[in-house]
Design a protein around this motif. Sequence first.
Motif, PDB file in Angstrom:
ATOM      1  N   THR A 198       0.837  -1.190   0.000  1.00 40.55           N
ATOM      2  CA  THR A 198       0.000   0.000   0.000  1.00 40.55           C
ATOM      3  C   THR A 198       0.873   1.241   0.000  1.00 40.55           C
ATOM      4  N   ASN A 199       2.119   1.060  -0.476  1.00 45.34           N
ATOM      5  CA  ASN A 199       3.033   2.188  -0.457  1.00 45.34           C
ATOM      6  C   ASN A 199       3.390   2.680  -1.853  1.00 45.34           C
ATOM      7  N   ALA A 200       2.542   2.400  -2.838  1.00 40.82           N
ATOM      8  CA  ALA A 200       2.828   2.906  -4.183  1.00 40.82           C
ATOM      9  C   ALA A 200       2.932   4.428  -4.095  1.00 40.82           C
ATOM     10  N   PRO A 201       3.970   4.997  -4.706  1.00 42.90           N
ATOM     11  CA  PRO A 201       4.185   6.437  -4.532  1.00 42.90           C
ATOM     12  C   PRO A 201       3.084   7.315  -5.139  1.00 42.90           C
ATOM     13  N   THR A 202       2.214   6.742  -5.952  1.00 47.14           N
ATOM     14  CA  THR A 202       1.134   7.558  -6.529  1.00 47.14           C
ATOM     15  C   THR A 202       0.049   7.861  -5.489  1.00 47.14           C
ATOM     16  N   ILE A 203      -0.002   7.053  -4.417  1.00 46.44           N
ATOM     17  CA  ILE A 203      -1.099   7.195  -3.450  1.00 46.44           C
ATOM     18  C   ILE A 203      -1.091   8.584  -2.819  1.00 46.44           C
ATOM     19  N   GLU A 204       0.106   9.047  -2.439  1.00 42.88           N
ATOM     20  CA  GLU A 204       0.150  10.377  -1.789  1.00 42.88           C
ATOM     21  C   GLU A 204      -0.169  11.492  -2.778  1.00 42.88           C
ATOM     22  N   ARG A 205      -0.155  11.167  -4.073  1.00 40.67           N
ATOM     23  CA  ARG A 205      -0.573  12.150  -5.079  1.00 40.67           C
ATOM     24  C   ARG A 205      -2.058  12.020  -5.407  1.00 40.67           C
ATOM     25  N   GLY A 206      -2.726  11.079  -4.731  1.00 38.04           N
ATOM     26  CA  GLY A 206      -4.177  10.997  -4.872  1.00 38.04           C
ATOM     27  C   GLY A 206      -4.705  10.085  -5.956  1.00 38.04           C
ATOM     28  N   TRP A 207      -3.878   9.164  -6.424  1.00 39.77           N
ATOM     29  CA  TRP A 207      -4.409   8.216  -7.425  1.00 39.77           C
ATOM     30  C   TRP A 207      -3.683   6.894  -7.323  1.00 39.77           C
ATOM     31  N   GLN A 208      -4.269   5.859  -7.925  1.00 38.28           N
ATOM     32  CA  GLN A 208      -3.615   4.561  -7.951  1.00 38.28           C
ATOM     33  C   GLN A 208      -4.168   3.688  -9.076  1.00 38.28           C
ATOM     34  N   HIS A 209      -3.279   2.964  -9.719  1.00 37.57           N
ATOM     35  CA  HIS A 209      -3.581   1.898 -10.699  1.00 37.57           C
ATOM     36  C   HIS A 209      -3.863   2.401 -12.122  1.00 37.57           C
ATOM     37  N   ALA A 210      -3.901   1.440 -13.014  1.00 37.44           N
ATOM     38  CA  ALA A 210      -4.086   1.735 -14.439  1.00 37.44           C
ATOM     39  C   ALA A 210      -4.603   0.484 -15.139  1.00 37.44           C
ATOM     40  N   LEU A 211      -5.033   0.656 -16.371  1.00 36.11           N
ATOM     41  CA  LEU A 211      -5.366  -0.513 -17.192  1.00 36.11           C
ATOM     42  C   LEU A 211      -4.132  -0.893 -18.014  1.00 36.11           C
ATOM     43  N   THR A 212      -4.069  -2.141 -18.430  1.00 36.58           N
ATOM     44  CA  THR A 212      -2.987  -2.572 -19.332  1.00 36.58           C
ATOM     45  C   THR A 212      -3.210  -1.950 -20.701  1.00 36.58           C
ATOM     46  N   LEU A 213      -2.254  -2.130 -21.576  1.00 38.67           N
ATOM     47  CA  LEU A 213      -2.500  -1.815 -22.986  1.00 38.67           C
ATOM     48  C   LEU A 213      -3.610  -2.741 -23.471  1.00 38.67           C
ATOM     49  N   PRO A 214      -4.405  -2.275 -24.440  1.00 37.97           N
ATOM     50  CA  PRO A 214      -5.373  -3.212 -25.025  1.00 37.97           C
ATOM     51  C   PRO A 214      -4.629  -4.301 -25.801  1.00 37.97           C
ATOM     52  N   ARG A 215      -5.020  -5.543 -25.581  1.00 38.85           N
ATOM     53  CA  ARG A 215      -4.318  -6.665 -26.219  1.00 38.85           C
ATOM     54  C   ARG A 215      -5.273  -7.443 -27.105  1.00 38.85           C
ATOM     55  N   GLU A 216      -4.780  -7.832 -28.255  1.00 35.57           N
ATOM     56  CA  GLU A 216      -5.602  -8.718 -29.086  1.00 35.57           C
ATOM     57  C   GLU A 216      -5.287 -10.154 -28.692  1.00 35.57           C
ATOM     58  N   LEU A 217      -6.335 -10.938 -28.521  1.00 34.66           N
ATOM     59  CA  LEU A 217      -6.151 -12.345 -28.178  1.00 34.66           C
ATOM     60  C   LEU A 217      -6.262 -13.185 -29.433  1.00 34.66           C
ATOM     61  N   ARG A 218      -5.366 -14.135 -29.559  1.00 32.03           N
ATOM     62  CA  ARG A 218      -5.443 -15.117 -30.639  1.00 32.03           C
ATOM     63  C   ARG A 218      -5.213 -16.491 -30.027  1.00 32.03           C
ATOM     64  N   ALA A 219      -5.848 -17.503 -30.622  1.00 33.26           N
ATOM     65  CA  ALA A 219      -5.660 -18.855 -30.091  1.00 33.26           C
ATOM     66  C   ALA A 219      -4.904 -19.698 -31.100  1.00 33.26           C
ATOM     67  N   LYS A 220      -3.942 -20.429 -30.617  1.00 33.93           N
ATOM     68  CA  LYS A 220      -3.226 -21.370 -31.478  1.00 33.93           C
ATOM     69  C   LYS A 220      -2.930 -22.620 -30.659  1.00 33.93           C
ATOM     70  N   ASP A 221      -3.333 -23.742 -31.169  1.00 33.90           N
ATOM     71  CA  ASP A 221      -3.137 -25.026 -30.469  1.00 33.90           C
ATOM     72  C   ASP A 221      -3.628 -24.954 -29.021  1.00 33.90           C
ATOM     73  N   GLY A 222      -4.751 -24.301 -28.838  1.00 35.50           N
ATOM     74  CA  GLY A 222      -5.353 -24.244 -27.500  1.00 35.50           C
ATOM     75  C   GLY A 222      -4.680 -23.266 -26.553  1.00 35.50           C
ATOM     76  N   HIS A 223      -3.700 -22.515 -27.046  1.00 36.12           N
ATOM     77  CA  HIS A 223      -2.991 -21.551 -26.202  1.00 36.12           C
ATOM     78  C   HIS A 223      -3.426 -20.139 -26.574  1.00 36.12           C
ATOM     79  N   LEU A 224      -3.601 -19.271 -25.594  1.00 40.79           N
ATOM     80  CA  LEU A 224      -3.969 -17.878 -25.888  1.00 40.79           C
ATOM     81  C   LEU A 224      -2.715 -17.020 -26.004  1.00 40.79           C
ATOM     82  N   TYR A 225      -2.573 -16.363 -27.143  1.00 44.43           N
ATOM     83  CA  TYR A 225      -1.473 -15.421 -27.375  1.00 44.43           C
ATOM     84  C   TYR A 225      -2.024 -14.011 -27.219  1.00 44.43           C
ATOM     85  N   GLN A 226      -1.207 -13.123 -26.659  1.00 48.61           N
ATOM     86  CA  GLN A 226      -1.640 -11.734 -26.448  1.00 48.61           C
ATOM     87  C   GLN A 226      -0.646 -10.791 -27.113  1.00 48.61           C
TER      88      GLN A 226
END
Length: 479
Positions: free
Chosen positions: A313-341
């Motif tokens: 709970t010590n991320a340095p953004t907390i004292e600046r009043g915000w926390q967290h983000a979303l990942t980059l948008p990723r396209e999912l593809r399946a090959k041989d039952g495995h998910l690639y991103q």
Amino acid sequence: MGNMTKEMYEQRMEQEKAKREIVKSDPNRLRFHLQPPVGWLNDPNGLCQVDGVYHIYYQYSPFEPLGGTKLWGHYTTKDFVHFKDHEPFLYADWRYDERGVYSGSAFVEDGMIHFFYTGNVKLFDRDDYDYCNNGREQNTIHMTSKDGFSHTEKELVMTNSDYPADMSTHVRDPKIFKKDGAYYMVLGARDVDSHGLLLMYRSTDLKDWTLFDRLTMPDFGYMWECPDLFELDGELFLVFSPQGLEAKGWDNRNVYQTGYCRLDYDFDTKEYAFSLFQELDRGFDYYAPQSFLDEQGRRIQFGWMGMGDAPYTNAPTIERGWQHALTLPRELRAKDGHLYQTPIVEIEQLRQEKYESSIADFADPGFGKSYEMIVTFAQSAPFSITVDDEATLAYDGSVLRLMMNEGGYGRDERGIEIDAVKNIRLFKDTSSLEIFVNDGWTVFSSRVYSTGEPSVRIEAQGEGTVTMYALDSIEMENA
Ligand code: FRU
């Protein structure tokens, strides 16, 4: 009635205007990732595209950087470079969602968006109730929208008494899947004996839902959050975030996990089999992803680049009043039952100056805090890439690991066994790293808070090439 109505939000936003400015001036603010304008963000919600516009909603606590009552924040974009920041889409303003509009999803059909989400209610205003078995309602709620901005009245679809009698009060995160003309809603659940499972409801009109099946695996956690069921490459996949898995070797090392199983499911006989669970991401900060099919037919997934209940709970953004983000948008593809991103192709629009060299001749081009680095190995051999003297990705010929120094604020290392590393595509933003390995076969996503001069080094026993691009920021307009 409600814990955070639109009026309350507007009033408080007005009072706390100055906070937004403090957030904006934080050197850790990300340049090409979605992050809360102020306060806390967790799961991506309601992802969809209608009339060319992508809607990205998210779990949002605007006034508490450590999380509090959840609303749905709202971003839109047409091209993943120009974004608009809208006022929240959903408020905790109803008897059935007064303690938070929890995670949910969008299902688009015939120009209509159907939203389903979980309305959280705490029946006692104290914490000494039995956390699992009373004191809480998790209501499944529906409303529709044509444009993603205004919506019809919220309707209660299901409440605790509609779920099977042996459920605890943890049943949430609806996602819709259509198959052969029928609609299936999956919900993540915890039963009274603390086994995680998936509830599957069926409907022919998106209004009346009846329990169709319940799916689980032996000894597989106490709660399954954020299920996402979809077909890709002719196979059925269940992505979910189970809680309570035991760490084993390099596996399941975070507080909670996120991964997928292929699901062999016979919709007539209801016989089913799950393939082995695979973690989607090996970094420290990745949880509760959600995917959707866009108008081009791509399956795009965003994850929360954060971790529920993490003991940091010590991320340095907390004292600046915000926390967290979303990942980059990723396209999912399946090959041989495995998910690639892989990051969606639109991200390449952010590329600026280019640098190319062999690994042997690599000299840091000084692209600063945000860049993309592509390393292609001529043969798999031990190597290490060190970013800002804070994060090191190292391969010893059998394990690929991500190790953190001070900038990892207390996190040590994560890894995966891997026979050969052929290529790495690393995205460094101001305070994050996303590393795609072997064409997206696996990914490491983590926040990293560097304080020194930005730098990047590579050491390798084998040969190969390096291509780097300085990356521009996305543009954000307040709508
Ligand atoms: C996952 C989760 C969901 C829930 C939401 C509440 O991170 O716990 O299960 O709906 O977050 O914010």
